[in-house]
Design a protein around this motif. Structure first.
Motif, PDB file in Angstrom:
ATOM      1  N   LEU A 276       0.825  -1.211   0.000  1.00  0.00           N
ATOM      2  CA  LEU A 276       0.000   0.000   0.000  1.00  0.00           C
ATOM      3  C   LEU A 276       0.857   1.258   0.000  1.00  0.00           C
ATOM      4  O   LEU A 276       0.497   2.265  -0.631  1.00  0.00           O
ATOM      5  CB  LEU A 276      -0.929  -0.003   1.214  1.00  0.00           C
ATOM      6  N   GLU A 277       1.987   1.218   0.687  1.00  0.00           N
ATOM      7  CA  GLU A 277       2.890   2.369   0.658  1.00  0.00           C
ATOM      8  C   GLU A 277       3.385   2.638  -0.765  1.00  0.00           C
ATOM      9  O   GLU A 277       3.395   3.792  -1.233  1.00  0.00           O
ATOM     10  CB  GLU A 277       4.071   2.113   1.596  1.00  0.00           C
ATOM     11  N   LYS A 278       3.778   1.574  -1.467  1.00  0.00           N
ATOM     12  CA  LYS A 278       4.211   1.735  -2.853  1.00  0.00           C
ATOM     13  C   LYS A 278       3.058   2.157  -3.760  1.00  0.00           C
ATOM     14  O   LYS A 278       3.261   2.887  -4.735  1.00  0.00           O
ATOM     15  CB  LYS A 278       4.814   0.419  -3.354  1.00  0.00           C
ATOM     16  N   LEU A 279       1.844   1.712  -3.434  1.00  0.00           N
ATOM     17  CA  LEU A 279       0.673   2.090  -4.227  1.00  0.00           C
ATOM     18  C   LEU A 279       0.412   3.583  -4.155  1.00  0.00           C
ATOM     19  O   LEU A 279       0.195   4.243  -5.185  1.00  0.00           O
ATOM     20  CB  LEU A 279      -0.542   1.305  -3.733  1.00  0.00           C
ATOM     21  N   PHE A 280       0.452   4.154  -2.943  1.00  0.00           N
ATOM     22  CA  PHE A 280       0.187   5.597  -2.795  1.00  0.00           C
ATOM     23  C   PHE A 280       1.296   6.419  -3.451  1.00  0.00           C
ATOM     24  O   PHE A 280       1.015   7.463  -4.070  1.00  0.00           O
ATOM     25  CB  PHE A 280       0.061   5.943  -1.315  1.00  0.00           C
ATOM     26  N   LYS A 281       2.533   5.963  -3.342  1.00  0.00           N
ATOM     27  CA  LYS A 281       3.625   6.672  -4.018  1.00  0.00           C
ATOM     28  C   LYS A 281       3.479   6.587  -5.536  1.00  0.00           C
ATOM     29  O   LYS A 281       3.738   7.560  -6.257  1.00  0.00           O
ATOM     30  CB  LYS A 281       4.968   6.080  -3.593  1.00  0.00           C
ATOM     31  N   TYR A 282       3.057   5.429  -6.035  1.00  0.00           N
ATOM     32  CA  TYR A 282       2.892   5.232  -7.484  1.00  0.00           C
ATOM     33  C   TYR A 282       1.803   6.152  -8.036  1.00  0.00           C
ATOM     34  O   TYR A 282       1.956   6.733  -9.117  1.00  0.00           O
ATOM     35  CB  TYR A 282       2.556   3.761  -7.739  1.00  0.00           C
ATOM     36  N   CYS A 283       0.695   6.267  -7.289  1.00  0.00           N
ATOM     37  CA  CYS A 283      -0.405   7.107  -7.768  1.00  0.00           C
ATOM     38  C   CYS A 283      -0.009   8.586  -7.841  1.00  0.00           C
ATOM     39  O   CYS A 283      -0.452   9.313  -8.740  1.00  0.00           O
ATOM     40  CB  CYS A 283      -1.622   6.942  -6.853  1.00  0.00           C
ATOM     41  N   VAL A 284       0.839   9.041  -6.912  1.00  0.00           N
ATOM     42  CA  VAL A 284       1.255  10.447  -6.905  1.00  0.00           C
ATOM     43  C   VAL A 284       2.366  10.686  -7.917  1.00  0.00           C
ATOM     44  O   VAL A 284       2.310  11.642  -8.710  1.00  0.00           O
ATOM     45  CB  VAL A 284       1.693  10.856  -5.480  1.00  0.00           C
ATOM     46  N   ILE A 285       3.391   9.837  -7.899  1.00  0.00           N
ATOM     47  CA  ILE A 285       4.595  10.095  -8.697  1.00  0.00           C
ATOM     48  C   ILE A 285       4.387   9.724 -10.155  1.00  0.00           C
ATOM     49  O   ILE A 285       4.677  10.507 -11.066  1.00  0.00           O
ATOM     50  CB  ILE A 285       5.792   9.327  -8.096  1.00  0.00           C
ATOM     51  N   GLU A 286       3.878   8.527 -10.410  1.00  0.00           N
ATOM     52  CA  GLU A 286       3.753   8.045 -11.790  1.00  0.00           C
ATOM     53  C   GLU A 286       2.496   8.563 -12.477  1.00  0.00           C
ATOM     54  O   GLU A 286       2.525   8.921 -13.647  1.00  0.00           O
ATOM     55  CB  GLU A 286       3.756   6.512 -11.802  1.00  0.00           C
ATOM     56  N   GLN A 287       1.362   8.584 -11.738  1.00  0.00           N
ATOM     57  CA  GLN A 287       0.092   8.970 -12.365  1.00  0.00           C
ATOM     58  C   GLN A 287      -0.333  10.398 -12.053  1.00  0.00           C
ATOM     59  O   GLN A 287      -1.357  10.852 -12.587  1.00  0.00           O
ATOM     60  CB  GLN A 287      -1.008   7.991 -11.922  1.00  0.00           C
ATOM     61  N   ASN A 288       0.411  11.072 -11.170  1.00  0.00           N
ATOM     62  CA  ASN A 288       0.155  12.481 -10.840  1.00  0.00           C
ATOM     63  C   ASN A 288      -1.288  12.709 -10.382  1.00  0.00           C
ATOM     64  O   ASN A 288      -1.966  13.650 -10.797  1.00  0.00           O
ATOM     65  CB  ASN A 288       0.470  13.375 -12.051  1.00  0.00           C
ATOM     66  N   LYS A 289      -1.760  11.821  -9.500  1.00  0.00           N
ATOM     67  CA  LYS A 289      -3.118  11.936  -8.972  1.00  0.00           C
ATOM     68  C   LYS A 289      -3.097  12.730  -7.673  1.00  0.00           C
ATOM     69  O   LYS A 289      -2.124  12.708  -6.930  1.00  0.00           O
ATOM     70  CB  LYS A 289      -3.719  10.551  -8.716  1.00  0.00           C
ATOM     71  N   LYS A 290      -4.208  13.435  -7.430  1.00  0.00           N
ATOM     72  CA  LYS A 290      -4.378  14.206  -6.206  1.00  0.00           C
ATOM     73  C   LYS A 290      -5.523  13.599  -5.408  1.00  0.00           C
ATOM     74  O   LYS A 290      -6.651  13.525  -5.907  1.00  0.00           O
ATOM     75  CB  LYS A 290      -4.673  15.675  -6.525  1.00  0.00           C
ATOM     76  N   PHE A 291      -5.236  13.164  -4.174  1.00  0.00           N
ATOM     77  CA  PHE A 291      -6.268  12.538  -3.340  1.00  0.00           C
ATOM     78  C   PHE A 291      -5.916  12.732  -1.875  1.00  0.00           C
ATOM     79  O   PHE A 291      -4.787  13.110  -1.534  1.00  0.00           O
ATOM     80  CB  PHE A 291      -6.420  11.044  -3.679  1.00  0.00           C
ATOM     81  N   ASN A 292      -6.898  12.469  -1.028  1.00  0.00           N
ATOM     82  CA  ASN A 292      -6.722  12.558   0.423  1.00  0.00           C
ATOM     83  C   ASN A 292      -6.535  11.158   0.995  1.00  0.00           C
ATOM     84  O   ASN A 292      -7.168  10.197   0.544  1.00  0.00           O
ATOM     85  CB  ASN A 292      -7.938  13.226   1.073  1.00  0.00           C
ATOM     86  N   LEU A 293      -5.689  11.057   2.008  1.00  0.00           N
ATOM     87  CA  LEU A 293      -5.394   9.766   2.631  1.00  0.00           C
ATOM     88  C   LEU A 293      -5.584   9.892   4.141  1.00  0.00           C
ATOM     89  O   LEU A 293      -5.028  10.785   4.776  1.00  0.00           O
ATOM     90  CB  LEU A 293      -3.956   9.333   2.319  1.00  0.00           C
ATOM     91  N   ILE A 294      -6.391   8.980   4.690  1.00  0.00           N
ATOM     92  CA  ILE A 294      -6.596   8.894   6.144  1.00  0.00           C
ATOM     93  C   ILE A 294      -5.877   7.646   6.635  1.00  0.00           C
ATOM     94  O   ILE A 294      -6.205   6.530   6.235  1.00  0.00           O
ATOM     95  CB  ILE A 294      -8.096   8.832   6.498  1.00  0.00           C
ATOM     96  N   VAL A 295      -4.885   7.849   7.487  1.00  0.00           N
ATOM     97  CA  VAL A 295      -4.100   6.744   8.055  1.00  0.00           C
ATOM     98  C   VAL A 295      -4.616   6.492   9.464  1.00  0.00           C
ATOM     99  O   VAL A 295      -4.481   7.352  10.342  1.00  0.00           O
ATOM    100  CB  VAL A 295      -2.595   7.074   8.071  1.00  0.00           C
ATOM    101  N   VAL A 296      -5.200   5.331   9.664  1.00  0.00           N
ATOM    102  CA  VAL A 296      -5.700   4.933  10.980  1.00  0.00           C
ATOM    103  C   VAL A 296      -4.640   4.073  11.652  1.00  0.00           C
ATOM    104  O   VAL A 296      -4.059   3.182  11.028  1.00  0.00           O
ATOM    105  CB  VAL A 296      -7.028   4.158  10.858  1.00  0.00           C
ATOM    106  N   ASP A 297      -4.381   4.345  12.919  1.00  0.00           N
ATOM    107  CA  ASP A 297      -3.307   3.661  13.633  1.00  0.00           C
ATOM    108  C   ASP A 297      -3.812   3.174  14.985  1.00  0.00           C
ATOM    109  O   ASP A 297      -4.871   3.609  15.469  1.00  0.00           O
ATOM    110  CB  ASP A 297      -2.124   4.607  13.830  1.00  0.00           C
TER     111      ASP A 297
END
Length: 538
Positions: A276-297
Motif C-alpha cells: 500500500l505504501e508503494k501504491l500511494f507513491k505510485y499514484c502520486v509520482i507516476e500517475q500524478n493523482k491528487k487525493f486525500n489519505l486517512i491513516v488509521v493507527d
C-alpha cells in the motif's frame, strides 16, 4: 545287594517330591489345556479365553524358571508390586512436572492469560526451546531473530524477504559433513535454524509457504551435483522467488489497485503495508493523482506512524520521476526541482482507531487494507483492528479492497481469531501508555540477567531501601498520588481478576470485503481456493 535295594526304594519316593514343586505350575496349565481340548466338542473356547490360557502358560513358565534359579513365589509377588508402584510414581511425577512447568511459564513474572487464550504460546514458552539448539544456529539467524522479537522488522512481506536473504547466507556458509549428502543434511540443518527463528516470533503464512518451497527445491537437487554448484543454484532460485513472488507480483498489484484511486477521492487505510505504501507513491509520482489519505493507527506498535513518516519523507520530481533519499542530495546540487509528495498531491490525516468517528467515515470513498494472510474460506487474517474498520465501512456501504500476494494465501480454514493467533507481551499495552512509539523490547536472556541482578541488590539493601522509601513518602506524598492517578495500570499484576490481553491479529469475514487485489487480478474472496490450486500447480 539288599542294602542297595533298600536305598533305591527309599530314594524313589523322594524324587517326585523334589520335581513336584517346580513342575506343578507347568503341569497344571497343560492339564487344563488337555481338559479344554477334550471338552472342545461340547463347547469351543472363545478368543478371549484362549488368550487368557496362553497368558497363564507363559506366566507359569516364567515362574518355574525363576523358581529353578532360586526366587520364591513370595519374592516374585513383591518384585511385581514394586515395579507397578514405580511405574505409577514415575507417571505421576512426569505429569506433575509438566503441569508445574506449564503453570510456571504461564504465570512467569506475574503475567496472567485469560482461559480462552491459554492455549496460545507465550514468548517464554517459545524461548524455552532455544538453549538446546543455540550452539548450531548461524549468527545471521541470531541477529534476525533479535530483530523479529524487538519489532525492528514488522510486516509479513519484510519478514519473508529478510528470512530468504538470511537463508542465502546460511546456504553459502554451509558445508556438507562426511558420509552424508547435501539433499538430506541441508534440510535438517535449515530446520534447526527455523526452530530458533520461531523463538523470536511465530512464522507468518508466507514464511511457511516459502520454507516448504525451499525444502522441495532442495529435495529436487541430484545427488551427483557438486556442493558448490548446488549452493549456487539454490541461491539463484531464492533470488528468483523474491523477484517473482514479492517484487513483480507487488508491481502488478499496484497497477491493478491504482485504477480504484481517482482524483479528489478520499482513501482510508489501516496500519502499514509495504504494497500500500508503494501504491500511494505510485499514484502520486507516476500517475500524478491528487487525493486525500486517512491513516488509521493503533497501539502498541503504531505501524501507521511508519507509513506516515515514509510518505512525508518521499520527494519527487513534478515531471513524473521519483527521487530517493540518496538521489535527493544529487538533485539539490544539480538544481533539479524536487518537492515532497504531500506538498500538493497528497493530503494525509493521521487518526488513532479509538477516535475514529462516523464523521470521518462519511467522506471516505474507498478503503485499502493490507493482509497477513488470506484463508481458503475467504476470510482475511490481518493486524488486530482490521475487522473493526471493515465492519464499520461495510455498514456505511464503503467498498473495502484488500491487496494481497498469492504467497500469503493459506489452505487453512479458521472461523475465529481465538484458535490460532499470536500472543504478544501484555506490558506493551501498559508501559508508556501516552507515547506514540513502538515498544522497545529486550532479549529474553538479558531480561533474566537484569532480574537476577535486581533481586540480589534488593536482598542486600532491603532494610536501607525501606527507610529511604518511608522518608520519601513522608516528605513528598503528593507526587506519588499524582503518579498513581496518571498510571492507573501501573500495578495491574497485583490486582486480582484483572487480565490484560495483547493479541496481534484478527479475522475479517468475506462479507465485509468487496475485492481481493492479487497479481492474478481483482477477485472476490470466494476465489481464494482457485488461486491456491493454481499456486500449487505452479
Amino acid at each position: 545287594m539288599v542294602e542297595e535295594q533298600a536305598q533305591t526304594s527309599q530314594a524313589k519316593p523322594q524324587a517326585p517330591a523334589q520335581v513336584s514343586d517346580s513342575q506343578k505350575a507347568e503341569k497344571a496349565p497343560a492339564a487344563a489345556a488337555d481338559g479344554a481340548s477334550k471338552g472342545s466338542d461340547d463347547k469351543k473356547l472363545s478368543n478371549k479365553e484362549m488368550k487368557e490360557l496362553k497368558k497363564k502358560e507363559k506366566a507359569a513358565k516364567r515362574a518355574a524358571q525363576k523358581e529353578a534359579i532360586g526366587i520364591s513365589p513370595e519374592q516374585q509377588a513383591k518384585n511385581a508390586e514394586s515395579k507397578i508402584e514405580k511405574k505409577k510414581s514415575s507417571a505421576t511425577n512426569t505429569n506433575l512436572k509438566k503441569q508445574l512447568d506449564q503453570t510456571l511459564i504461564k504465570d512467569q513474572g506475574g503475567k496472567r492469560i485469560p482461559a480462552i487464550f491459554s492455549h496460545l504460546e507465550t514468548r517464554e514458552q517459545r524461548n524455552a526451546s532455544s538453549p538446546s539448539i543455540s550452539h548450531i544456529v548461524h549468527p545471521a539467524i541470531l541477529s534476525l531473530t533479535l530483530k523479529y522479537s524487538t519489532y525492528k522488522i514488522v510486516g509479513s512481506t519484510p519478514r519473508l524477504k529478510n528470512m530468504l536473504e538470511v537463508f542465502k547466507v546460511v546456504i553459502r556458509d554451509y558445508e556438507t559433513p562426511a558420509n552424508t549428502t547435501l539433499t538430506r543434511h541441508l534440510t535438517g540443518h535449515l530446520s534447526h535454524q527455523i526452530e530458533y527463528l520461531k523463538t523470536g516470533r511465530p512464522l507468518s503464512i508466507s514464511m511457511g509457504n516459502a520454507i516448504r518451497w525451499l525444502k522441495q527445491e532442495i529435495s529436487h537437487i541430484s545427488i551427483d551435483t557438486k556442493e558448490q554448484q548446488a549452493k549456487e543454484t539454490l541461491c539463484e532460485k531464492i533470488d528468483d522467488f523474491i523477484k517473482e513472488k514479492i517484487e513483480l507480483s507487488g508491481q502488478v498489484i499496484i497497477e491493478n489497485a491504482s485504477k480504484h484511486i481517482t482524483d479528489g477521492s478520499t482513501i482510508l487505510t489501516y496500519g502499514h503495508s509495504e504494497v500500500l505504501e508503494k501504491l500511494f507513491k505510485y499514484c502520486v509520482i507516476e500517475q500524478n493523482k491528487k487525493f486525500n489519505l486517512i491513516v488509521v493507527d493503533s497501539r502498541p506498535l503504531f505501524e501507521g506512524k511508519r507509513l506516515l513518516t515514509n510518505l512525508v519523507n518521499t520527494n519527487y520530481n513534478p515531471d513524473g520521476e521519483g527521487l530517493d533519499s540518496e538521489v535527493e542530495s544529487i538533485a539539490s546540487s544539480r538544481s533539479i526541482k524536487s518537492q515532497p509528495i504531500t506538498h500538493e498531491n497528497l493530503k494525509i490525516h493521521y487518526v488513532l482507531i479509538n477516535s475514529l468517528s462516523s464523521t470521518i467515515l462519511e467522506d471516505v470513498d474507498c478503503v485499502f487494507l493490507g493482509a497477513h494472510a488470506m484463508l481458503s474460506n475467504g476470510r482475511l487474517y490481518s493486524r488486530v483492528g482490521t475487522g473493526l474498520i471493515a465492519m464499520m465501512c461495510h455498514a456505511r456501504n464503503i467498498p473495502v479492497l484488500t491487496c494481497c500476494e498469492s504467497v500469503k494465501f493459506s489452505d487453512k480454514v479458521q472461523l475465529d481469531s481465538v484458535t490460532t493467533n499470536e500472543l504478544a507481551d501484555c506490558d506493551d499495552l501498559v508501559q508508556d501508555i501516552n507515547s506514540k512509539k513502538p515498544p522497545q523490547k529486550k532479549s529474553f536472556a538479558l531480561e533474566q540477567f537484569i532480574k537476577q541482578c535486581e533481586e540480589e541488590k534488593e536482598s542486600k539493601n532491603k532494610n536501607n531501601n525501606k527507610g529511604k522509601q518511608q522518608q520519601q513518602k513522608k516528605s513528598s506524598p503528593e507526587p506519588d498520588a499524582q503518579a498513581d492517578d496518571s498510571t492507573p495500570l501501573k500495578d495491574w499484576k497485583n490486582i486480582s481478576h484483572l487480565n490484560i490481553l495483547n493479541i496481534m491479529y484478527d479475522l475479517t469475514p468475506p462479507e465485509y470485503i468487496k475485492k481481493v487485489v492479487t497479481e492474478l487480478g481483482a477477485l472476490p474472496p470466494s476465489a481464494v481456493p482457485v488461486i491456491l490450486r493454481e499456486y500449487k500447480n505452479t
